[in-house]
Write a protein that holds these residues in place. Structure first.
Motif, PDB file in Angstrom:
ATOM      1  N   MET A   1       0.838  -1.194   0.000  1.00 33.94           N
ATOM      2  CA  MET A   1       0.000   0.000   0.000  1.00 33.94           C
ATOM      3  C   MET A   1       0.874   1.244   0.000  1.00 33.94           C
ATOM      4  SD  MET A   1      -2.829   1.222   2.821  1.00 33.94           S
ATOM      5  CE  MET A   1      -3.762  -0.288   2.640  1.00 33.94           C
ATOM      6  N   SER A   2       0.567   2.201  -0.857  1.00 28.55           N
ATOM      7  CA  SER A   2       1.331   3.434  -0.964  1.00 28.55           C
ATOM      8  C   SER A   2       0.614   4.533  -0.175  1.00 28.55           C
ATOM      9  CB  SER A   2       1.459   3.842  -2.438  1.00 28.55           C
ATOM     10  OG  SER A   2       2.178   5.041  -2.557  1.00 28.55           O
ATOM     11  N   LEU A   3       1.279   5.041   0.871  1.00 21.59           N
ATOM     12  CA  LEU A   3       0.647   6.024   1.750  1.00 21.59           C
ATOM     13  C   LEU A   3       1.547   7.252   1.890  1.00 21.59           C
ATOM     14  CD1 LEU A   3      -0.603   3.665   4.616  1.00 21.59           C
ATOM     15  CD2 LEU A   3      -1.957   4.618   2.752  1.00 21.59           C
ATOM     16  N   ASP A   4       1.142   8.367   1.290  1.00 24.15           N
ATOM     17  CA  ASP A   4       1.831   9.630   1.494  1.00 24.15           C
ATOM     18  C   ASP A   4       1.409  10.209   2.842  1.00 24.15           C
ATOM     19  OD1 ASP A   4       2.925   9.534  -1.104  1.00 24.15           O
ATOM     20  OD2 ASP A   4       1.116  10.435  -1.938  1.00 24.15           O
ATOM     21  N   LEU A   5       2.336  10.905   3.494  1.00 23.31           N
ATOM     22  CA  LEU A   5       2.025  11.584   4.751  1.00 23.31           C
ATOM     23  C   LEU A   5       1.780  13.066   4.487  1.00 23.31           C
ATOM     24  CD1 LEU A   5       1.879  11.807   7.884  1.00 23.31           C
ATOM     25  CD2 LEU A   5       4.374  12.134   7.841  1.00 23.31           C
ATOM     26  N   GLN A   6       0.678  13.576   5.024  1.00 26.23           N
ATOM     27  CA  GLN A   6       0.376  15.000   4.955  1.00 26.23           C
ATOM     28  C   GLN A   6       0.017  15.505   6.345  1.00 26.23           C
ATOM     29  OE1 GLN A   6      -2.774  15.534   2.038  1.00 26.23           O
ATOM     30  NE2 GLN A   6      -1.282  15.798   0.409  1.00 26.23           N
ATOM     31  N   ILE A   7       0.689  16.559   6.778  1.00 25.59           N
ATOM     32  CA  ILE A   7       0.391  17.211   8.052  1.00 25.59           C
ATOM     33  C   ILE A   7       0.039  18.663   7.771  1.00 25.59           C
ATOM     34  CG2 ILE A   7       1.304  17.918  10.293  1.00 25.59           C
ATOM     35  CD1 ILE A   7       3.155  15.549  10.240  1.00 25.59           C
ATOM     36  N   ARG A   8      -1.048  19.118   8.375  1.00 25.25           N
ATOM     37  CA  ARG A   8      -1.497  20.497   8.202  1.00 25.25           C
ATOM     38  C   ARG A   8      -1.907  21.091   9.548  1.00 25.25           C
ATOM     39  NH1 ARG A   8       0.443  19.194   4.171  1.00 25.25           N
ATOM     40  NH2 ARG A   8      -0.280  19.400   2.007  1.00 25.25           N
ATOM     41  N   ASP A   9      -1.279  22.217   9.901  1.00 28.42           N
ATOM     42  CA  ASP A   9      -1.670  23.007  11.081  1.00 28.42           C
ATOM     43  C   ASP A   9      -1.784  22.156  12.345  1.00 28.42           C
ATOM     44  OD1 ASP A   9      -1.868  25.361   9.504  1.00 28.42           O
ATOM     45  OD2 ASP A   9      -3.847  24.708   8.820  1.00 28.42           O
ATOM     46  N   LEU A  10      -0.814  21.280  12.543  1.00 28.82           N
ATOM     47  CA  LEU A  10      -0.847  20.355  13.668  1.00 28.82           C
ATOM     48  C   LEU A  10      -0.364  21.034  14.948  1.00 28.82           C
ATOM     49  CD1 LEU A  10      -1.067  17.390  14.752  1.00 28.82           C
ATOM     50  CD2 LEU A  10       1.359  17.157  14.151  1.00 28.82           C
ATOM     51  N   VAL A  11      -1.115  20.833  16.019  1.00 24.41           N
ATOM     52  CA  VAL A  11      -0.710  21.266  17.351  1.00 24.41           C
ATOM     53  C   VAL A  11      -0.907  20.099  18.312  1.00 24.41           C
ATOM     54  CG1 VAL A  11      -1.128  22.838  19.282  1.00 24.41           C
ATOM     55  CG2 VAL A  11      -1.325  23.671  16.931  1.00 24.41           C
ATOM     56  N   VAL A  12       0.168  19.726  19.022  1.00 27.89           N
ATOM     57  CA  VAL A  12       0.089  18.734  20.081  1.00 27.89           C
ATOM     58  C   VAL A  12       0.371  19.464  21.385  1.00 27.89           C
ATOM     59  CG1 VAL A  12       1.038  16.597  21.037  1.00 27.89           C
ATOM     60  CG2 VAL A  12       0.865  16.894  18.553  1.00 27.89           C
ATOM     61  N   ALA A  13      -0.507  19.285  22.369  1.00 30.33           N
ATOM     62  CA  ALA A  13      -0.404  20.037  23.615  1.00 30.33           C
ATOM     63  C   ALA A  13      -0.613  19.123  24.811  1.00 30.33           C
ATOM     64  CB  ALA A  13      -1.440  21.165  23.634  1.00 30.33           C
ATOM     65  N   THR A  14      -0.169  19.576  25.973  1.00 27.47           N
ATOM     66  CA  THR A  14      -0.442  18.874  27.222  1.00 27.47           C
ATOM     67  C   THR A  14      -1.911  19.064  27.597  1.00 27.47           C
ATOM     68  OG1 THR A  14       0.064  20.776  28.616  1.00 27.47           O
ATOM     69  CG2 THR A  14       1.917  19.375  27.970  1.00 27.47           C
ATOM     70  N   ARG A  15      -2.347  18.310  28.602  1.00 29.78           N
ATOM     71  CA  ARG A  15      -3.726  18.469  29.069  1.00 29.78           C
ATOM     72  C   ARG A  15      -3.987  19.874  29.602  1.00 29.78           C
ATOM     73  NH1 ARG A  15      -5.022  12.825  32.382  1.00 29.78           N
ATOM     74  NH2 ARG A  15      -4.814  11.416  30.585  1.00 29.78           N
ATOM     75  N   GLU A  16      -2.923  20.503  30.078  1.00 27.55           N
ATOM     76  CA  GLU A  16      -3.057  21.869  30.599  1.00 27.55           C
ATOM     77  C   GLU A  16      -3.045  22.916  29.492  1.00 27.55           C
ATOM     78  OE1 GLU A  16      -0.705  19.676  31.680  1.00 27.55           O
ATOM     79  OE2 GLU A  16      -1.946  18.999  33.365  1.00 27.55           O
ATOM     80  N   GLY A  17      -2.798  22.479  28.254  1.00 32.60           N
ATOM     81  CA  GLY A  17      -2.836  23.402  27.128  1.00 32.60           C
ATOM     82  C   GLY A  17      -1.483  23.925  26.685  1.00 32.60           C
ATOM     83  N   ARG A  18      -0.396  23.473  27.307  1.00 32.92           N
ATOM     84  CA  ARG A  18       0.932  23.934  26.885  1.00 32.92           C
ATOM     85  C   ARG A  18       1.323  23.242  25.587  1.00 32.92           C
ATOM     86  NH1 ARG A  18       6.192  22.148  27.624  1.00 32.92           N
ATOM     87  NH2 ARG A  18       5.478  20.441  29.000  1.00 32.92           N
TER      88      ARG A  18
END
Length: 222
Positions: A1-18
């Protein structure tokens, strides 16, 4: 299977919002070999875990082909990983009481009955390719660090994934073992068309990649 990766406007934060990671745009074509580097705490592993679906982003999109991983629930993300992703970690995470084949084919224990034989045979072939066929009956607690990490690679490939994600795969190895593992990973990606994304401080690994992405203060420099 051919799978390209696309990421757009990604934000990963702590539960506290940091905020831990912010990625405005990142595209990785299927079959590419990508290294990720940066200082400790910069967000390298966070990026890897986000694209693996191990972390749920606060906002933004992570997609592998038509699979919008960032919108999936936990069970759906786990199923996506089982079917498409091979994970290799620094600490091996092997079952000491099992043989190399028992570890490499561990996914067969949880797979549908119709898939079990295929997984075991793929694991056996992976061990042979990585030079471990003669050690198939020995418990892994007798293996060297390099042998153990190659068992972990065979395990990651046992379900024939389109994507290999590795987190500091050479950090626990001596130089000779690290170089052999780098050669194995690069060849597996090049010869089979699998996408390889590896977080590492190892310059020798970066030298074998198509592209190296630096992560600084939670932002990839792309």
């Amino acid at each position: 299977m051919s799978l390209d990766l696309q990421i757009r406007d990604l934000v990963v934060a702590t539960r506290e919002g940091r905020s831990l990671l912010t990625v405005e745009r990142l595209d990785v074509p299927a079959g590419a070999r990508i290294g990720i580097r940066g200082p400790s705490g910069a967000g390298k592993s966070t990026l890897l875990f986000a694209v693996a679906g191990l972390l749920k982003p606060a906002s933004g999109a992570v997609a592998w082909g038509e699979h919008l991983v960032s919108e999936m629930g936990a069970a759906e993300r786990a199923r996506f990983r089982r079917e498409n992703v091979g994970l290799v970690f620094q600490d091996f995470l092997l079952f000491e009481e099992l043989s190399s084949l028992g570890n490499a084919a561990i996914a067969a224990r949880y797979a549908r009955r119709s898939s079990r034989r295929r997984i075991v045979e793929t694991a056996r072939a992976g061990l042979a390719r990585l030079g471990l066929e003669a050690l198939g009956g020995r418990r892994v607690d007798s293996f060297s660090g390099g042998e153990r990490q190659r068992v972990a690679v065979a395990r990651a490939l046992a379900n024939d994934p389109a994507i290999i994600l590795a987190d500091e795969p050479t950090a626990s190895l001596d130089r000779a073992s690290a170089d052999r593992l780098i050669d194995d990973l690069a060849a597996l990606s090049a010869e089979t068309g699998r996408t390889l994304i590896a977080v590492s401080h190892d310059a020798a690994l970066h030298a074998r990649m198509d592209r190296v992405i630096d992560v600084v203060d939670g932002r990839p420099l792309v």
